[in-house]
Design an enzyme around this catalytic site. Structure first.
Site, short mmCIF file in Angstrom:
data_model
loop_
_atom_site.label_atom_id
_atom_site.label_comp_id
_atom_site.label_asym_id
_atom_site.label_seq_id
_atom_site.Cartn_x
_atom_site.Cartn_y
_atom_site.Cartn_z
CD GLU A 124 -5.50 -4.56 -3.15
OE1 GLU A 124 -5.39 -4.31 -1.93
OE2 GLU A 124 -4.55 -4.94 -3.86
CG HIS B 186 -5.35 -2.74 1.02
ND1 HIS B 186 -4.61 -2.65 -0.12
CD2 HIS B 186 -4.91 -1.76 1.85
CE1 HIS B 186 -3.74 -1.65 0.00
NE2 HIS B 186 -3.90 -1.10 1.19
CB SER C 249 -0.96 -0.02 1.19
OG SER C 249 -1.93 0.99 1.09
#
Length: 543
Positions: free
Chosen positions: A354, A452, A242
């Site tokens: 995600e 995610h 990320s």
């Protein structure tokens, strides 16, 4: 000294950080006197009652702790405090006399309270925040030898997070794969990315990338000290997820970072373009107006908590690496992959669902009208084009529910930057390896699916340290061994292939070979290709 987080906060920075590109249940932060290092506390002793090894670094001597046969050194300062006159400045070196006990996490960089979903929040230790935050953590099997070094850059965009989450803990990576693992903290949000050169003059020329220069300083520390921890400074891999993936992407375009790392891993994130100087100046002036100050020097004198509060509550701030012409000469991956890192192999990928990481994610069933609305929101396309796109997704994923399809299309928008970086990097000399993480977590009644951050504990060998994310099923272990082994193999050789994984070809823009990480791992050429092509066509039509 670390301070408690402000009581009032906004989730604005966390949400912006996620879209602009994640994320140790540990002990509480040690008292400053212990971090100063004259005392060896009882909990720093191993099972035999002996303190950990003492290592002499370029800054001074540090003493760690033995944890299940792995040497751990936590909260090691790699730069001086950034408070006061150091705020917004490049990191300064630090030195100390005597032996510093490095047995617990250092404080996080100044930021607001954590707002991650409970499954992820359970992995975050309570450390407090401080501008004396330039700390790193090292794990190694032995201080002799010449092992690959893996430096993890935490998520949270460029605005939040730390290197101390239990899912980031480097002990298992060191133990299982015989590598030296590091995590680190660096400046964030307005402390690390507020561009003040046009306001404060040449002295503040690097303020817009101070947080990235912190990471460069940590990598310089690795170059100078890795051998003392049994690591090879000529074989360093940077990896992150990320926001950490965005930091890896940015470092690949920074002249100061050239030569400090030799492989790169980008997980569920990208940083194709930096913040323009014009937008950065607008952000600085907006925050200064909020705080009622006229100069960069005035900003240095604003109390830390007041700076945090103003940053959290001022809308429209863009706080990320700035294309300032020197620390970051141009956009990292636009229009092409950076020539500076043309010879650096890249491993890159994303997760199928995600967006289920968002605290405000919805999991109620959708009827066809709600599905249409979700696709329209994700694509900003007209009704006819939306219906055609839904048909493409239904054909490719016939067993998926309406809710599943809505979550995938939203996640595919997020995945687009990852694919763009892979495509542009594939045009260069070094190999690119692409993956797609599809293993579905059983937690939260299975609703989060392949969300995610879920790939992190598998890649770092920490599924048992992140049970709130992965559950407790035995099927986790085979996938953990495959992914953890692939990450280590890539760090060792620049190629992720190993005996527990099917053959993984390099990615190119013709076959687009992609490793699917799931209960059964296998390679697929261009997974989701029809959907990707349809989304690209819509984007092109919109201009």
């Amino acid at each position: 000294m670390a301070t408690k987080r402000p009581d009032k906060h906004s989730t604005l920075m966390e949400r912006r950080a996620f879209m602009g590109l994640g994320l140790g249940i540990g002990a509480a932060a040690a008292a400053d006197s212990l971090l100063g290092g004259r005392i060896t506390p009882a909990w720093a002793l191993d099972a035999n009652g002996a303190s950990g090894l003492t290592v002499e670094t370029t800054s001074g001597k540090i003493r760690g702790v033995m944890l299940d046969k792995v040497h751990a050194f936590k909260g090691v300062p790699y730069g001086a405090s950034t408070e006061g006159a150091g705020r917004f400045m490049p990191p300064a070196p630090i030195h100390w006399a005597g032996v510093k006990d490095t047995v617990d996490w250092g404080p996080e960089a100044p930021q607001g309270p954590h707002t991650e979903i409970p499954e992820v929040a359970a992995t975050i230790p309570k450390t407090g925040i401080s501008e004396d935050c330039l700390r790193l953590n090292v794990w190694t099997n032995s201080v002799s030898g010449k092992r690959p070094v893996m430096v993890w850059l935490h998520g949270g965009g460029f605005t939040s997070g730390s290197g101390s989450y239990s899912m980031y803990d480097g002990a298992n990576m060191a133990r299982k794969q015989d590598v030296v693992t590091l995590t680190l903290n660096h400046r964030l949000n307005s402390f690390g990315f507020l561009y003040l050169a046009d306001v404060g003059g040449p002295a503040f020329a690097n303020s817009g990338n101070a947080g990235m220069l912190d990471i460069v300083a940590a990598l310089e520390w690795v170059r100078e000290n890795a051998a003392k921890f049994g690591g090879d400074p000529k074989n360093v891999t940077i990896f992150g997820q990320s926001g950490g993936a965005g930091k890896v992407s940015t470092l690949m375009a920074m002249p100061q970072a050239k030569g400090l790392f030799h492989r790169a891993i980008v997980q569920s994130g990208a940083n194709i373009r930096g913040i323009s100087r014009a937008d950065a100046v607008k952000t600085a002036k907006t925050l200064m107006e909020k705080l009622g100050v006229k100069s960069a020097e005035d900003l240095q004198r604003i109390p830390m908590d007041q700076m945090v509060s103003a940053t959290l509550t001022t809308p429209g701030l863009r706080l990320a690496p700035v294309v300032d012409g020197h620390a970051l000469p141009g956009d990292p991956f636009d229009p092409t992959a950076p020539a500076l890192s043309a010879e650096i192999p890249l491993l890159i990928g994303s997760a199928e669902f995600e967006v289920n990481f968002f605290p405000n994610a919805k999991f109620d069933p959708l009827d066809d009208a709600a599905l249409h609305a979700a696709f329209k929101q994700a694509t900003r396309a007209g009704d006819t084009d939306v219906d055609k796109l839904i048909a493409v997704y239904r054909k490719a994923r016939p067993d998926y529910s309406n809710l599943d399809l809505s979550q995938v299309v939203a996640s595919d928008n997020f995945r687009a930057g990852v694919i763009t970086e892979a495509e542009r990097k594939a045009a260069q000399k070094a190999p690119v390896f692409m993956y797609y993480f599809r293993w579905r977590s059983p937690v939260h009644d299975g609703q989060l699916k392949a969300f995610h951050t879920l790939d992190i504990p598998f890649a770092m060998g920490n599924v048992d340290e992140a049970k709130t994310m992965t559950g407790t099923g035995k099927d986790r272990y085979a996938l953990e061994a495959q992914m953890n082994g692939a990450w280590a193999a890539f760090a060792r050789t620049g190629n992720p292939n190993h005996e527990k994984l099917p053959n993984w070809p390099a990615f190119n823009t013709r076959e687009r070979a992609t490793m699917i990480f799931n209960t059964e791992c296998h390679v697929v050429n261009d997974p989701g290709g029809e959907e990707r092509t349809a989304l690209n066509a819509l984007a092109t039509a919109r201009g």
